[in-house]
Design an enzyme around this catalytic site. Structure first.
Site, mmCIF file in Angstrom:
data_model
loop_
_atom_site.group_PDB
_atom_site.id
_atom_site.type_symbol
_atom_site.label_atom_id
_atom_site.label_comp_id
_atom_site.label_asym_id
_atom_site.label_seq_id
_atom_site.Cartn_x
_atom_site.Cartn_y
_atom_site.Cartn_z
ATOM 1 N N ASP A 22 -26.220 -39.988 -48.748
ATOM 2 C CA ASP A 22 -27.219 -39.438 -49.658
ATOM 3 C C ASP A 22 -27.544 -37.991 -49.304
ATOM 4 O OD1 ASP A 22 -28.390 -40.337 -47.268
ATOM 5 O OD2 ASP A 22 -30.291 -40.871 -48.226
ATOM 6 N N ASN A 44 -32.993 -47.487 -49.936
ATOM 7 C CA ASN A 44 -33.642 -48.579 -49.225
ATOM 8 C C ASN A 44 -34.659 -49.333 -50.076
ATOM 9 O OD1 ASN A 44 -32.513 -48.464 -46.478
ATOM 10 N ND2 ASN A 44 -33.337 -46.393 -46.488
ATOM 11 N N THR A 45 -35.151 -48.721 -51.144
ATOM 12 C CA THR A 45 -36.121 -49.411 -51.995
ATOM 13 C C THR A 45 -35.722 -49.448 -53.460
ATOM 14 O OG1 THR A 45 -37.404 -47.365 -52.266
ATOM 15 C CG2 THR A 45 -38.057 -48.826 -50.477
#
Length: 249
Positions: free
Chosen positions: A101, A10-11
């Site tokens: 993940d 997400n980052t």
């Protein structure tokens, strides 16, 4: 040209070449939140034989990266959660609902555990979310937990109460200023969940599982969890193992 493994979170985008022995080589992490895709693309290898991609981020970003990869890769392969992987068996009735993940981190942690007579493991990932997954000594996934990471807790508080800073402060047992109190409360909440999970797992299994800690936010918790096995590349390691036996479509 080489084969590469890529973990799109997400980052950050984590990327590493696959070595001749099938293991992930030296990795780099590229921040992508707020970044232009062209700027991100400029930091990727200009040519790849195969790109193995694991993605848990939003569809638009995933498609944008796939477009970039399509221009420089002979083949792209998307990792997906599977019900079974060797002796690892996923507890979810619908494995597709388990983030890839988490699945890949479990593959890698299970491989590490195989070197210690298949000990049970508790896999803790700290990114945007804090995730926990328990695997017994026989490879059965017994389920997990998902909570906000300390970073997200801080950001959520800041959105609701602007005078509560979104970052800063240090963990102490009882803080005497607001930044330290925020850091201590949010980090302490994460520690409490992890420690409760370890205790519950020990009661259920009759033995304490090995704790594997990974993810960009894991560094903040590492010194406070001395029993944890710090494994920051766990998802890439699992992706490399997935790539080793993945067949072209």
């Amino acid at each position: 040209m080489q084969r590469w493994v890529l973990d799109l979170g997400n980052t950050r985008l984590k990327i590493a070449p696959l070595q001749a022995n099938g293991e992930a080589g030296e990795s780099i992490a590229l921040e992508h939140r707020g970044a232009d895709m062209a700027a991100l693309a400029a930091r990727l290898p200009p040519e790849m034989e195969v790109a193995y991609l694991a993605s848990v981020t939003d569809e638009a970003l995933r498609v944008g990266l796939l477009d970039v990869l399509a221009a420089r890769c002979q083949r792209i392969s998307l990792a997906r959660t599977q019900r079974r992987w060797g002796d690892l068996r996923i507890a979810y009735a619908d494995p597709a609902r388990l983030g890839v993940d988490r699945f890949l981190a479990m593959i890698a942690a299970r491989a590490h555990a195989a070197r210690v007579e298949h000990e049970p493991v508790l896999v803790c990932g700290v990114g945007t979310a804090l995730t926990l997954d328990l695997i017994d000594a026989q490879g059965q996934h017994l389920g997990g937990r998902i909570a906000p990471s300390p970073t997200v807790m801080r950001q959520a508080l800041n959105r609701q109460v602007a005078q509560l800073p979104a970052c800063g402060g240090s963990y102490v047992e009882f803080a005497v200023d607001t930044p330290d109190a925020l850091a201590s409360g949010c980090v302490g909440a994460a520690l409490g969940l992890i420690q409760r999970s370890l205790a519950d797992a020990g009661s259920r299994l009759g033995t304490a599982p090995a704790l594997y800690l990974h993810g960009g936010g894991g560094e903040e918790l590492r010194s406070l969890l001395p029993q944890a096995r710090w494994s920051p590349r766990l998802v890439l390691e699992g992706l490399a193992q997935w790539a080793a036996i993945e067949k072209p479509a």
